[in-house]
Design a protein around this motif. Structure first.
Motif, PDB file in Angstrom:
ATOM      1  N   TYR A  52      40.440  11.886   2.360  1.00  0.00           N
ATOM      2  CA  TYR A  52      40.033  11.738   0.967  1.00  0.00           C
ATOM      3  C   TYR A  52      38.607  12.265   0.798  1.00  0.00           C
ATOM      4  O   TYR A  52      37.747  12.052   1.655  1.00  0.00           O
ATOM      5  N   THR A  53      38.344  12.958  -0.296  1.00  0.00           N
ATOM      6  CA  THR A  53      37.015  13.483  -0.582  1.00  0.00           C
ATOM      7  C   THR A  53      36.495  12.864  -1.878  1.00  0.00           C
ATOM      8  O   THR A  53      37.116  13.013  -2.928  1.00  0.00           O
ATOM      9  N   GLU A  54      35.400  12.197  -1.804  1.00  0.00           N
ATOM     10  CA  GLU A  54      34.822  11.540  -2.975  1.00  0.00           C
ATOM     11  C   GLU A  54      34.153  12.549  -3.912  1.00  0.00           C
ATOM     12  O   GLU A  54      33.359  13.380  -3.476  1.00  0.00           O
ATOM     13  N   ASP A  56      34.392  11.851  -8.109  1.00  0.00           N
ATOM     14  CA  ASP A  56      34.077  11.082  -9.317  1.00  0.00           C
ATOM     15  C   ASP A  56      34.543   9.631  -9.284  1.00  0.00           C
ATOM     16  O   ASP A  56      34.205   8.858 -10.185  1.00  0.00           O
ATOM     17  N   TRP A  57      35.348   9.248  -8.292  1.00  0.00           N
ATOM     18  CA  TRP A  57      35.955   7.924  -8.294  1.00  0.00           C
ATOM     19  C   TRP A  57      34.913   6.805  -8.329  1.00  0.00           C
ATOM     20  O   TRP A  57      35.017   5.866  -9.130  1.00  0.00           O
ATOM     21  N   ILE A  58      33.899   6.895  -7.489  1.00  0.00           N
ATOM     22  CA  ILE A  58      32.869   5.856  -7.462  1.00  0.00           C
ATOM     23  C   ILE A  58      32.153   5.784  -8.802  1.00  0.00           C
ATOM     24  O   ILE A  58      31.878   4.689  -9.325  1.00  0.00           O
ATOM     25  N   THR A 105      37.260  -0.104  -4.023  1.00  0.00           N
ATOM     26  CA  THR A 105      37.059   0.018  -2.573  1.00  0.00           C
ATOM     27  C   THR A 105      38.359   0.258  -1.813  1.00  0.00           C
ATOM     28  O   THR A 105      38.339   0.795  -0.701  1.00  0.00           O
ATOM     29  N   LEU A 107      40.885   2.420  -1.477  1.00  0.00           N
ATOM     30  CA  LEU A 107      41.260   3.781  -1.853  1.00  0.00           C
ATOM     31  C   LEU A 107      42.740   4.061  -1.652  1.00  0.00           C
ATOM     32  O   LEU A 107      43.346   4.805  -2.427  1.00  0.00           O
ATOM     33  N   ARG A 157      41.636  13.117  -5.205  1.00  0.00           N
ATOM     34  CA  ARG A 157      40.438  13.065  -6.043  1.00  0.00           C
ATOM     35  C   ARG A 157      40.493  11.943  -7.091  1.00  0.00           C
ATOM     36  O   ARG A 157      39.470  11.478  -7.537  1.00  0.00           O
TER      37      ARG A 157
END
Length: 410
Positions: A52-54, A56-58, A105, A107, A157
């Motif tokens: 997983y690549t962060e 905009d989720w956070i 948290t 994911l 994403r």
């Protein structure tokens, strides 16, 4: 001799069955089922094996977390990537995600939710295409199995763009069933998640005017308006100017480093307001050209004017889908900037649009492949951006010069 004849007939039957499986739109349900089953496995493998690549989720979680903590002033809501710039529907949907993923948290749970959204999107798109009987089954393979970028947008994403597009496709499916009030509700819900759905608005308005007349259109637009006001009510009560200016900011500036479609331009031109005005003018002009030359031909018995009466007959699938998907495609083609997640804005419409032209099958596949290549080139280059525009021009030219459904449909 009899055995030889039987073998030959069996071979011919097998070839005929294969051709039907690959090329007969009425047989699309077979490949749809197989692809959906395959996609279940693909999504599970990708979630389990691909990192997983962060992005905009956070930030999404921080933005809705502010609302859940009691802040309703949009001018005070922000995340790591900047202020909250999406309408209220986004806040409610991602607040649900906030709770079920333990404040963002967990994911894996989020990814499986988006895998379900991806599969549901395919089911709805398949349903839309099934009504048209235009897209050959082999095209669905390119819709499902060849796009790394689309899978990434959904399950790696967790962007809000797929959520908005799912609601849009659900509204189209409702329009096809002549459920225009509920369809307008879902369309407005989609707009409340992300404003890109406004690119469909010219065609939605046109179809409403033709199907329901001026008075009926006002009623259905009122449904859209009431939906927006209801969803935005707590934020409008707190700071109406702040909510409207942030959630519906049509003049927001984009960063040049993320652009997919204008990399071949100098940055000063990309940021120039005159360039933006020129794009808007081109967008509007092409919509007018399509209306005059193409869309009116879909409704040969309609008298267009300020005050129109409702028609008694339902629309054919092409009368609904062609204007909607074409209007959106034109809007995407003239966008001030396209970011990688914006690919989902039109990806699932490309196959239908290409099949609405008389372009050879090989050229259709080539265009799909080149568009996919452009969206997978990271960072974008002058060549990838220019190629993307050329592909868009081919699609628009094919639609403008030869609508396969220009035949009388009334």
């Amino acid at each position: 001799m009899a055995a030889s004849m039987a073998k030959k007939e069996g071979s011919m039957f097998s070839i005929s069955l294969l051709k039907r499986f690959l090329f007969d739109p009425d047989s699309s349900w077979m490949i749809m089922i197989l692809l959906l089953l395959a996609e279940v496995a693909v999504n599970v493998v990708v979630i389990d094996k691909v990192k997983y690549t962060e992005i905009d989720w956070i930030a999404y979680m921080q933005e809705v977390g502010g609302v859940l903590n009691g802040t309703y002033d949009y001018m005070k809501l922000k995340g790591d990537t900047g202020p909250l710039v999406y309408p209220a529907g986004f806040v409610y949907i991602y607040s649900f995600f906030y709770y079920v993923t333990e404040k963002g948290t967990d994911l894996k749970t989020g990814q499986y939710i988006f895998a379900a959204l991806y599969l549901l999107t395919l089911i709805v798109v398949f349903d839309i295409y099934r009504h048209t009987r235009k897209v050959p089954p082999y095209m669905y393979v390119f819709m499902c199995c060849t796009s790394y970028r689309i899978h990434s947008i959904f399950i790696l994403r967790l962007f809000n763009d797929p959520v908005a597009m799912l609601l849009l496709y659900m509204s189209v499916a409702l329009f096809l069933r002549d459920h225009w009030m509920v369809g307008c509700l879902f369309y407005s819900l989609g707009v409340s998640v992300k404003m890109n759905l406004l690119l469909f608005a010219p065609a939605v308005f046109l179809l409403l005017m033709i199907r329901h007349g001026t008075l009926g259109t006002i009623l259905r637009l009122a449904i859209c308006a009431v939906t927006q006001l209801s969803l935005g009510f707590p934020f409008l009560m707190e700071n109406p100017v702040g909510y409207i200016s942030r959630a519906f900011d049509l003049g927001r500036q984009f960063f040049f480093k993320w652009t997919v479609n204008w990399r071949f331009l100098p940055e000063e031109i990309f940021l120039n307001r005159n360039f933006h005005v020129a794009l808007l003018a081109g967008h509007v002009l092409l919509l007018v050209v399509f209306f005059i030359i193409k869309w009116r031909k879909l409704f040969p018995s309609t008298l267009f004017g300020f005050f129109m009466k409702n028609r008694t007959r339902n629309f054919s699938p092409d009368q609904i889908i062609l204007p909607l998907f074409t209007a959106n495609f034109i809007g995407v083609s003239f966008s001030r900037s396209l970011h990688y997640q914006f690919y989902v804005w039109y990806f699932h419409t490309l196959h239908y649009l290409l099949c609405s032209t008389s372009l050879p099958g090989v050229l259709r596949i080539l265009v799909l492949g080149l568009i996919e290549l452009c969206w997978n080139t990271y960072p974008s280059t002058a060549m990838s951006s220019a190629t993307l525009h050329c592909c868009h021009a081919v699609v628009i030219g094919g639609l403008l010069l030869n609508f396969r459904s220009d035949k009388k449909t009334e």
